[in-house]
Design a protein around this motif. Structure first.
Motif, PDB file in Angstrom:
ATOM      1  N   MET A   1       0.829  -1.209   0.000  1.00  0.00           N
ATOM      2  CA  MET A   1       0.000   0.000   0.000  1.00  0.00           C
ATOM      3  C   MET A   1       0.869   1.266   0.000  1.00  0.00           C
ATOM      4  O   MET A   1       0.568   2.250  -0.644  1.00  0.00           O
ATOM      5  CB  MET A   1      -0.905  -0.001   1.236  1.00  0.00           C
ATOM      6  CG  MET A   1      -1.910   1.146   1.294  1.00  0.00           C
ATOM      7  SD  MET A   1      -2.697   1.234   2.907  1.00  0.00           S
ATOM      8  CE  MET A   1      -3.427  -0.385   3.013  1.00  0.00           C
ATOM      9  N   LYS A   2       1.979   1.231   0.763  1.00  0.00           N
ATOM     10  CA  LYS A   2       2.809   2.415   0.877  1.00  0.00           C
ATOM     11  C   LYS A   2       3.455   2.766  -0.452  1.00  0.00           C
ATOM     12  O   LYS A   2       3.960   1.904  -1.157  1.00  0.00           O
ATOM     13  CB  LYS A   2       3.888   2.207   1.930  1.00  0.00           C
ATOM     14  CG  LYS A   2       3.434   2.426   3.361  1.00  0.00           C
ATOM     15  CD  LYS A   2       4.650   2.445   4.265  1.00  0.00           C
ATOM     16  CE  LYS A   2       4.279   2.827   5.678  1.00  0.00           C
ATOM     17  NZ  LYS A   2       5.456   2.931   6.535  1.00  0.00           N
TER      18      LYS A   2
ATOM     19  N   ARG B   1      -9.101   2.955   7.932  1.00  0.00           N
ATOM     20  CA  ARG B   1      -8.555   2.258   6.757  1.00  0.00           C
ATOM     21  C   ARG B   1      -8.566   3.159   5.528  1.00  0.00           C
ATOM     22  O   ARG B   1      -7.571   3.253   4.792  1.00  0.00           O
ATOM     23  CB  ARG B   1      -9.356   0.991   6.491  1.00  0.00           C
ATOM     24  CG  ARG B   1      -8.807   0.173   5.312  1.00  0.00           C
ATOM     25  CD  ARG B   1      -9.630  -1.066   5.023  1.00  0.00           C
ATOM     26  NE  ARG B   1     -11.001  -0.739   4.613  1.00  0.00           N
ATOM     27  CZ  ARG B   1     -12.069  -0.953   5.356  1.00  0.00           C
ATOM     28  NH1 ARG B   1     -11.957  -1.479   6.565  1.00  0.00           N
ATOM     29  NH2 ARG B   1     -13.280  -0.634   4.910  1.00  0.00           N
ATOM     30  N   ASN B   2      -9.688   3.867   5.325  1.00  0.00           N
ATOM     31  CA  ASN B   2      -9.778   4.767   4.173  1.00  0.00           C
ATOM     32  C   ASN B   2      -8.787   5.915   4.277  1.00  0.00           C
ATOM     33  O   ASN B   2      -8.201   6.341   3.273  1.00  0.00           O
ATOM     34  CB  ASN B   2     -11.201   5.315   4.049  1.00  0.00           C
ATOM     35  CG  ASN B   2     -12.203   4.244   3.661  1.00  0.00           C
ATOM     36  OD1 ASN B   2     -11.836   3.209   3.123  1.00  0.00           O
ATOM     37  ND2 ASN B   2     -13.477   4.488   3.945  1.00  0.00           N
TER      38      ASN B   2
ATOM     39  N   ARG C   1      -5.905   5.830   5.865  1.00  0.00           N
ATOM     40  CA  ARG C   1      -4.571   5.277   5.623  1.00  0.00           C
ATOM     41  C   ARG C   1      -4.318   5.109   4.128  1.00  0.00           C
ATOM     42  O   ARG C   1      -3.261   5.476   3.609  1.00  0.00           O
ATOM     43  CB  ARG C   1      -4.438   3.944   6.364  1.00  0.00           C
ATOM     44  CG  ARG C   1      -3.040   3.361   6.347  1.00  0.00           C
ATOM     45  CD  ARG C   1      -2.887   2.276   7.404  1.00  0.00           C
ATOM     46  NE  ARG C   1      -3.810   1.171   7.200  1.00  0.00           N
ATOM     47  CZ  ARG C   1      -4.768   0.813   8.050  1.00  0.00           C
ATOM     48  NH1 ARG C   1      -4.952   1.495   9.169  1.00  0.00           N
ATOM     49  NH2 ARG C   1      -5.546  -0.231   7.795  1.00  0.00           N
ATOM     50  N   GLU C   2      -5.310   4.566   3.431  1.00  0.00           N
ATOM     51  CA  GLU C   2      -5.161   4.365   1.988  1.00  0.00           C
ATOM     52  C   GLU C   2      -5.020   5.692   1.252  1.00  0.00           C
ATOM     53  O   GLU C   2      -4.204   5.824   0.336  1.00  0.00           O
ATOM     54  CB  GLU C   2      -6.357   3.574   1.454  1.00  0.00           C
ATOM     55  CG  GLU C   2      -6.392   2.130   1.931  1.00  0.00           C
ATOM     56  CD  GLU C   2      -7.666   1.403   1.521  1.00  0.00           C
ATOM     57  OE1 GLU C   2      -8.577   2.077   0.964  1.00  0.00           O
ATOM     58  OE2 GLU C   2      -7.754   0.187   1.750  1.00  0.00           O
TER      59      GLU C   2
ATOM     60  N   TYR D   1      -1.459   7.322   1.892  1.00  0.00           N
ATOM     61  CA  TYR D   1      -0.393   6.704   1.109  1.00  0.00           C
ATOM     62  C   TYR D   1      -0.581   6.929  -0.388  1.00  0.00           C
ATOM     63  O   TYR D   1       0.391   6.965  -1.149  1.00  0.00           O
ATOM     64  CB  TYR D   1      -0.293   5.211   1.421  1.00  0.00           C
ATOM     65  CG  TYR D   1       0.218   4.924   2.821  1.00  0.00           C
ATOM     66  CD1 TYR D   1       1.283   5.638   3.345  1.00  0.00           C
ATOM     67  CD2 TYR D   1      -0.369   3.943   3.612  1.00  0.00           C
ATOM     68  CE1 TYR D   1       1.754   5.402   4.619  1.00  0.00           C
ATOM     69  CE2 TYR D   1       0.103   3.686   4.895  1.00  0.00           C
ATOM     70  CZ  TYR D   1       1.163   4.416   5.389  1.00  0.00           C
ATOM     71  OH  TYR D   1       1.631   4.176   6.663  1.00  0.00           O
ATOM     72  N   ARG D   2      -1.830   7.121  -0.814  1.00  0.00           N
ATOM     73  CA  ARG D   2      -2.084   7.374  -2.232  1.00  0.00           C
ATOM     74  C   ARG D   2      -1.637   8.775  -2.632  1.00  0.00           C
ATOM     75  O   ARG D   2      -1.061   8.979  -3.701  1.00  0.00           O
ATOM     76  CB  ARG D   2      -3.569   7.198  -2.542  1.00  0.00           C
ATOM     77  CG  ARG D   2      -3.927   7.425  -4.021  1.00  0.00           C
ATOM     78  CD  ARG D   2      -5.430   7.376  -4.250  1.00  0.00           C
ATOM     79  NE  ARG D   2      -6.037   6.223  -3.599  1.00  0.00           N
ATOM     80  CZ  ARG D   2      -7.063   6.298  -2.755  1.00  0.00           C
ATOM     81  NH1 ARG D   2      -7.600   7.471  -2.464  1.00  0.00           N
ATOM     82  NH2 ARG D   2      -7.567   5.210  -2.218  1.00  0.00           N
TER      83      ARG D   2
END
Length: 402
Positions: free
Chosen positions: A1-2, A33-34, A36-37, A40-41
């Motif tokens: 993900m990172k 979770r959203n 975090r995503e 990283y995005r």
């Protein structure tokens, strides 16, 4: 993900050693979770970084100066440089994270922002950015802090924020954070901008990343001024730890740079009226992260005390818990009286009135001996306008000519 390489000693689950993680109620799992995503995005997204950099430059006024304090240097027999975060728009480092987080909120389609605040600087920064970007803003603030930080309360209201005084507990930062998290649980479509390197992963990493502009500038400015990019010491105050995380960030992996964190001892570590979490705390969980916490043997939070509203917190960010317990950072406990003395020393010698939080970092100069050739960078995280009532009230009872 990172997508990006963090310079911090963090693993995929958000742990710094044994500290960190995400200990949250089920209702917040998808939110975290959203977030975090999304973090990283976008953190390495070219358009995101371009917009962030432009606002840092044109709106905040960065880079903030790195000022060699000649009179202070002569007084202490070393080379003291002040990182002037007090000169940022809104008067503190808090604006750095507020802008980064708000830009992230907009990309996630969020329109209602929640924040907590202690000294009021994070609340002001968040309200400022919400006004700039057309976002609804609700700020939770302990009733005790509302009373002692009234100028910042009025600034938040003028900027269009709804300020909610919190009456529970000690009516300070911990309690404001509790209420902000409750709001988030009830309104999961909102975006919670946490003001420090606390809370569940990815908040500690995310806030540190947005604040890392501080240490990046320190390196660039030292290289320009003295031909070397690493100082011998970096000193910053810690409550939750955002300004210290920003000041330490690019030096964490350079052991030759010594890191000193100044926490608020209040009336003394053993007085029963302290906020020196690293000295007086033990391992536990607070506001979604495993870290050091001031607590009883059965895990009940011990109410903290500090003359400084921004350091009046019974926990510490997990990064700082790791840096302290691993020996990477030296931690000094600074009393109210020592912070007041340090504030007056800076004011009378350099014409700079620091925030009470920053005064704790400056007090390290009286507690540690530095060599004549040392380069000591102290992060002046905020200006003292908001603390004038406290300064005047406190100093009139001490041997200080006002």
């Amino acid at each position: 993900m990172k997508k990006y390489r963090s310079l911090l000693p963090i693993d995929e689950e958000g742990y710094y050693g044994r500290f960190g993680g995400a200990y949250i109620p089920e209702i917040l799992h998808s939110n975290v979770r959203n977030l975090r995503e999304a973090f990283y995005r976008y953190v390495d997204d070219e358009d995101f970084q371009k917009e962030f950099d432009a606002l840092m430059r044109d709106y905040v006024g960065r880079p903030s100066p790195l000022y060699r304090a000649d009179r202070l240097s002569a007084l202490y027999g070393t080379n003291i440089y002040l990182k002037r975060e007090d000169l940022n728009h809104t008067g503190a480092h808090k604006i750095n994270n507020a802008i980064g987080s708000a830009l992230l909120a907009k990309r996630m389609g969020k329109h209602r922002i929640i924040a907590e605040t202690g000294a009021g600087q994070h609340g002001v920064a968040t309200a400022t950015v919400c006004a700039l970007m057309g976002l609804e803003c609700v700020v939770y603030m302990g009733a005790t802090d509302v009373a002692r930080q009234q100028p910042n309360v009025e600034r938040m209201k003028m900027l269009g924020a709804k300020v909610v005084p919190v009456q529970s507990g000690n009516k300070t930062l911990k309690d404001a954070t509790n209420e902000a998290i409750r709001d988030w649980c009830c309104n999961p479509d909102s975006f919670y901008i946490i003001g420090s390197t606390v809370g569940p992963h990815p908040y500690p990493e995310m806030v540190a990343h947005f604040q890392s502009v501080i240490s990046k500038e320190i390196k660039d400015q030292l290289r320009s001024q003295i031909g070397r990019e690493n100082p011998d010491y970096v000193v910053a105050c810690v409550g939750g730890g955002s300004n210290a995380a920003g000041a330490f960030y690019h030096f964490v992996n350079h052991p030759e740079v010594k890191l000193i964190a100044a926490e608020a001892a209040g009336k003394g570590i053993n007085s029963g009226e302290t906020a020196a979490t690293i000295h007086a705390g033990s391992e536990g969980i607070i506001h979604g992260a495993r870290t050091l916490v001031m607590q009883t043997d059965d895990g009940q939070i011990v109410e903290p005390y500090s003359i400084s509203a921004g350091l009046d917190y019974p926990g510490i960010g997990p990064l700082h818990a790791f840096l302290a317990t691993s020996g990477r950072a030296e931690v000094m406990a600074v009393t109210d009286a020592e912070a007041l003395d340090a504030a007056m020393t800076l004011t009378r010698n350099e014409g700079i009135i620091p925030a009470l939080e920053s005064a704790h970092a400056l007090a390290v100069l009286d507690k540690k001996h530095f060599r004549e050739d040392d380069i000591v960078v102290i992060n002046v995280s905020g200006r003292g306008d908001k603390d004038m009532h406290t300064y005047l009230y406190s100093l009139q009872y001490r041997d200080v000519s006002l």
